[in-house]
Every structure is written in C-alpha cells, then in structure tokens.
Design a protein around this motif. Structure first.
Motif, mmCIF file in Angstrom:
data_model
loop_
_atom_site.group_PDB
_atom_site.id
_atom_site.type_symbol
_atom_site.label_atom_id
_atom_site.label_comp_id
_atom_site.label_asym_id
_atom_site.label_seq_id
_atom_site.Cartn_x
_atom_site.Cartn_y
_atom_site.Cartn_z
ATOM 1 N N MET A 143 0.824 -1.180 0.000
ATOM 2 C CA MET A 143 0.000 0.000 0.000
ATOM 3 C C MET A 143 0.870 1.246 0.000
ATOM 4 S SD MET A 143 -3.223 0.101 0.171
ATOM 5 C CE MET A 143 -4.706 -0.614 0.558
ATOM 6 N N THR A 144 0.383 2.202 -0.712
ATOM 7 C CA THR A 144 1.081 3.478 -0.722
ATOM 8 C C THR A 144 0.374 4.448 0.192
ATOM 9 O OG1 THR A 144 -0.195 4.304 -2.572
ATOM 10 C CG2 THR A 144 1.839 3.108 -3.095
ATOM 11 N N ASP A 145 1.090 5.463 0.590
ATOM 12 C CA ASP A 145 0.508 6.467 1.470
ATOM 13 C C ASP A 145 -0.145 7.602 0.686
ATOM 14 O OD1 ASP A 145 1.254 5.134 3.728
ATOM 15 O OD2 ASP A 145 3.223 6.091 3.807
ATOM 16 N N ALA A 146 -0.095 7.525 -0.654
ATOM 17 C CA ALA A 146 -0.681 8.567 -1.480
ATOM 18 C C ALA A 146 -2.206 8.483 -1.393
ATOM 19 C CB ALA A 146 -0.236 8.417 -2.925
ATOM 20 N N PRO A 147 -2.878 9.650 -1.274
ATOM 21 C CA PRO A 147 -4.347 9.629 -1.217
ATOM 22 C C PRO A 147 -4.916 9.212 -2.576
ATOM 23 C CG PRO A 147 -3.555 11.880 -1.320
ATOM 24 C CD PRO A 147 -2.340 11.006 -1.187
ATOM 25 N N PHE A 148 -6.089 8.596 -2.525
ATOM 26 C CA PHE A 148 -6.750 8.149 -3.751
ATOM 27 C C PHE A 148 -7.267 9.364 -4.512
ATOM 28 C CE2 PHE A 148 -10.359 6.596 -6.199
ATOM 29 C CZ PHE A 148 -9.769 5.535 -6.867
ATOM 30 N N LYS A 149 -7.072 9.364 -5.836
ATOM 31 C CA LYS A 149 -7.537 10.462 -6.678
ATOM 32 C C LYS A 149 -8.541 9.917 -7.680
ATOM 33 C CE LYS A 149 -3.276 13.080 -6.462
ATOM 34 N NZ LYS A 149 -2.178 13.684 -7.208
ATOM 35 N N TRP A 150 -9.602 10.658 -7.885
ATOM 36 C CA TRP A 150 -10.590 10.311 -8.894
ATOM 37 C C TRP A 150 -10.149 10.929 -10.208
ATOM 38 C CZ3 TRP A 150 -14.232 6.905 -7.549
ATOM 39 C CH2 TRP A 150 -14.482 6.737 -6.200
ATOM 40 N N THR A 151 -10.183 10.126 -11.280
ATOM 41 C CA THR A 151 -9.721 10.623 -12.579
ATOM 42 C C THR A 151 -10.767 10.388 -13.657
ATOM 43 O OG1 THR A 151 -8.639 8.527 -13.099
ATOM 44 C CG2 THR A 151 -7.294 10.219 -12.031
ATOM 45 N N CYS A 152 -10.684 11.185 -14.687
ATOM 46 C CA CYS A 152 -11.564 11.077 -15.854
ATOM 47 C C CYS A 152 -11.326 9.722 -16.523
ATOM 48 C CB CYS A 152 -11.259 12.218 -16.817
ATOM 49 S SG CYS A 152 -12.152 12.133 -18.377
ATOM 50 N N ILE A 153 -12.384 9.069 -16.977
ATOM 51 C CA ILE A 153 -12.224 7.753 -17.597
ATOM 52 C C ILE A 153 -11.681 7.833 -19.015
ATOM 53 C CG2 ILE A 153 -13.947 6.649 -16.147
ATOM 54 C CD1 ILE A 153 -15.938 6.880 -18.402
ATOM 55 N N LYS A 154 -11.593 9.046 -19.565
ATOM 56 C CA LYS A 154 -11.049 9.218 -20.914
ATOM 57 C C LYS A 154 -9.602 9.692 -20.907
ATOM 58 C CE LYS A 154 -14.633 8.903 -23.906
ATOM 59 N NZ LYS A 154 -14.692 8.342 -25.189
ATOM 60 N N CYS A 155 -9.303 10.708 -20.097
ATOM 61 C CA CYS A 155 -7.987 11.348 -20.225
ATOM 62 C C CYS A 155 -7.168 11.357 -18.941
ATOM 63 C CB CYS A 155 -8.168 12.774 -20.733
ATOM 64 S SG CYS A 155 -9.008 13.858 -19.554
ATOM 65 N N ASP A 156 -7.642 10.806 -17.863
ATOM 66 C CA ASP A 156 -6.949 10.718 -16.571
ATOM 67 C C ASP A 156 -6.704 12.059 -15.891
ATOM 68 O OD1 ASP A 156 -6.880 7.943 -16.596
ATOM 69 O OD2 ASP A 156 -4.993 7.880 -17.710
ATOM 70 N N ASN A 157 -7.453 13.086 -16.235
ATOM 71 C CA ASN A 157 -7.407 14.342 -15.483
ATOM 72 C C ASN A 157 -8.135 14.143 -14.175
ATOM 73 O OD1 ASN A 157 -6.002 15.736 -17.429
ATOM 74 N ND2 ASN A 157 -7.831 16.648 -18.353
ATOM 75 N N GLU A 158 -7.745 14.884 -13.152
ATOM 76 C CA GLU A 158 -8.360 14.742 -11.851
ATOM 77 C C GLU A 158 -9.754 15.369 -11.858
ATOM 78 O OE1 GLU A 158 -7.337 15.813 -7.244
ATOM 79 O OE2 GLU A 158 -5.705 15.650 -8.685
ATOM 80 N N ILE A 159 -10.729 14.651 -11.255
ATOM 81 C CA ILE A 159 -12.118 15.109 -11.195
ATOM 82 C C ILE A 159 -12.656 14.870 -9.799
ATOM 83 C CG2 ILE A 159 -12.620 14.732 -13.637
ATOM 84 C CD1 ILE A 159 -13.906 12.060 -12.847
ATOM 85 N N SER A 160 -13.862 15.353 -9.529
ATOM 86 C CA SER A 160 -14.471 15.084 -8.227
ATOM 87 C C SER A 160 -15.018 13.658 -8.207
ATOM 88 C CB SER A 160 -15.586 16.091 -7.933
ATOM 89 O OG SER A 160 -16.699 15.841 -8.750
ATOM 90 N N GLN A 161 -15.363 13.210 -7.052
ATOM 91 C CA GLN A 161 -15.780 11.820 -6.848
ATOM 92 C C GLN A 161 -17.039 11.450 -7.615
ATOM 93 O OE1 GLN A 161 -16.466 10.959 -2.741
ATOM 94 N NE2 GLN A 161 -17.255 8.919 -3.131
ATOM 95 N N TYR A 162 -17.943 12.373 -7.843
ATOM 96 C CA TYR A 162 -19.244 12.050 -8.415
ATOM 97 C C TYR A 162 -19.315 12.293 -9.916
ATOM 98 C CZ TYR A 162 -20.259 12.001 -3.497
ATOM 99 O OH TYR A 162 -20.236 11.718 -2.163
ATOM 100 N N CYS A 203 -13.984 14.682 -17.116
ATOM 101 C CA CYS A 203 -13.604 16.061 -16.839
ATOM 102 C C CYS A 203 -14.461 16.968 -17.714
ATOM 103 C CB CYS A 203 -12.110 16.269 -17.114
ATOM 104 S SG CYS A 203 -11.633 16.071 -18.844
ATOM 105 N N ALA A 204 -14.376 18.264 -17.510
ATOM 106 C CA ALA A 204 -15.245 19.200 -18.234
ATOM 107 C C ALA A 204 -15.028 19.110 -19.744
ATOM 108 C CB ALA A 204 -14.997 20.624 -17.746
ATOM 109 N N GLU A 205 -13.785 18.990 -20.193
ATOM 110 C CA GLU A 205 -13.497 18.914 -21.628
ATOM 111 C C GLU A 205 -14.055 17.633 -22.246
ATOM 112 O OE1 GLU A 205 -9.301 19.267 -22.146
ATOM 113 O OE2 GLU A 205 -9.208 21.152 -21.032
ATOM 114 N N CYS A 206 -13.826 16.508 -21.600
ATOM 115 C CA CYS A 206 -14.308 15.227 -22.137
ATOM 116 C C CYS A 206 -15.833 15.137 -22.080
ATOM 117 C CB CYS A 206 -13.674 14.062 -21.385
ATOM 118 S SG CYS A 206 -11.896 13.908 -21.639
#
Length: 172
Positions: free
Chosen positions: A1-20, A24-27
């Motif tokens: 396990m890593t200590d890095a917090p989990f990040k939510w990413t866009c399913i198309k381009c891997d940009n960071e997005i909110s959980q819900y 991302c806005a562009e995709c």
C-alpha cells in the motif's frame, strides 16, 4: 500500500475530477456533443411516426375523395378533416426531427407535446370513428394504437425530462 491519497480521474484522459463525475469538463463536452445512448431510439421513432402520419394522410385523403358525394357529408367531411390534421401532425414531426438533429434546447418540450398530442389525436380519432361509423366495431386493431402511444409517451416523456444524457445533450 502506498501512502498517497486516492484520486478520482476522468475515464477518458486521466485528469483529476471530483468523486461524483465520470468525465472532466473537456471530455464531458465532447461526450455529450453528439447524440448517443438511448437517444437513437426516439430519433428512429420520429422517422417511424413521420411515415405513419404520411401514410395516414394518404389513406384518409383517398377515402375522402372516394366517398365525396356518395356518403353522408359528416363521414366524407371527417376524412378531409383527418387529412388536414395528419398533414399538420406530419409538419410537426418534421419540425421536431429538425430540432432533434440540431440538438436544440426546445426539443424536450416539443417532443413531449408531440407524444401527448399523438395520444390525444389517436383517442379523438377513435371516438370520432365510433360515432360516425357505427358499423365499425371497436376491437384489438382500434385499441392497440392507443395503448402503444400511451406506453411510448410513458417511457419517453420522463426520459427527456429527467435523463442526464438528454439534459446534457439538448439543454446544456
């Protein structure tokens, strides 16, 4: 396990997005710019509805011309009035289809009016036929178009009013 917090990413381009969110806005803009998902079904039904009104226009106009002068004025007049109603309904289907293909924000309301008006016209036609042509018995062939139109309206009116896909495609 890593200590890095989990990040939510866009399913198309891997940009960071909110959980819900999924995109991302562009995709999301690219994804909902085109007609997709279940929206192909109402588009196909618009073409089928246009064909239905066109063939009904042809049949009622032909029946009106055949019965003119041979049947009571109320019956032959009914055929001409029904032809006019079918003509204007066909024009409204063409208008609604153009709104659909151009992805205009007026489409959900126009499509709702088209479906509700179709149910009302079918019921009115059934009542007028029963009154003007008493020899025509009400049966399966007369009742099922009403049932189909009601079911169609019960499915697609809520879809256009509450679906995220329809809202983002047509309203933005």
């Amino acid at each position: 396990m890593t200590d890095a917090p989990f990040k939510w990413t866009c399913i198309k381009c891997d940009n960071e997005i909110s959980q819900y969110q999924e995109y991302c806005a562009e995709c999301e803009e690219k994804q909902y710019r085109k007609i997709g998902g279940f929206l192909y079904l109402p588009l196909l039904s618009l073409f089928a509805l246009g064909y239905s009104y066109f063939s009904s226009l042809q049949i009622t106009l032909q029946a009106g011309l055949i019965t003119a002068g041979h049947a009571p004025i109320a019956q032959s007049g009914y055929f001409f009035i029904a032809s006019g109603v079918n003509f204007f309904a066909l024009l409204y289907v063409i208008f609604t289809t153009s709104l659909f293909l151009r992805k205009k924000k007026q489409l959900p309301l126009a499509y709702t009016i088209l479906l509700a008006g179709g149910v009302a016209l079918t019921l009115l036609d059934l009542v007028c036929t029963a009154c003007l042509f008493p020899s025509v018995a009400l049966g399966y062939e007369q009742i099922m178009p009403v049932v189909r139109r009601i079911l169609h309206a019960c499915i697609w009116i809520p879809y256009f009013r509450y679906s995220v896909r329809a809202r983002k495609t047509f309203i933005r």
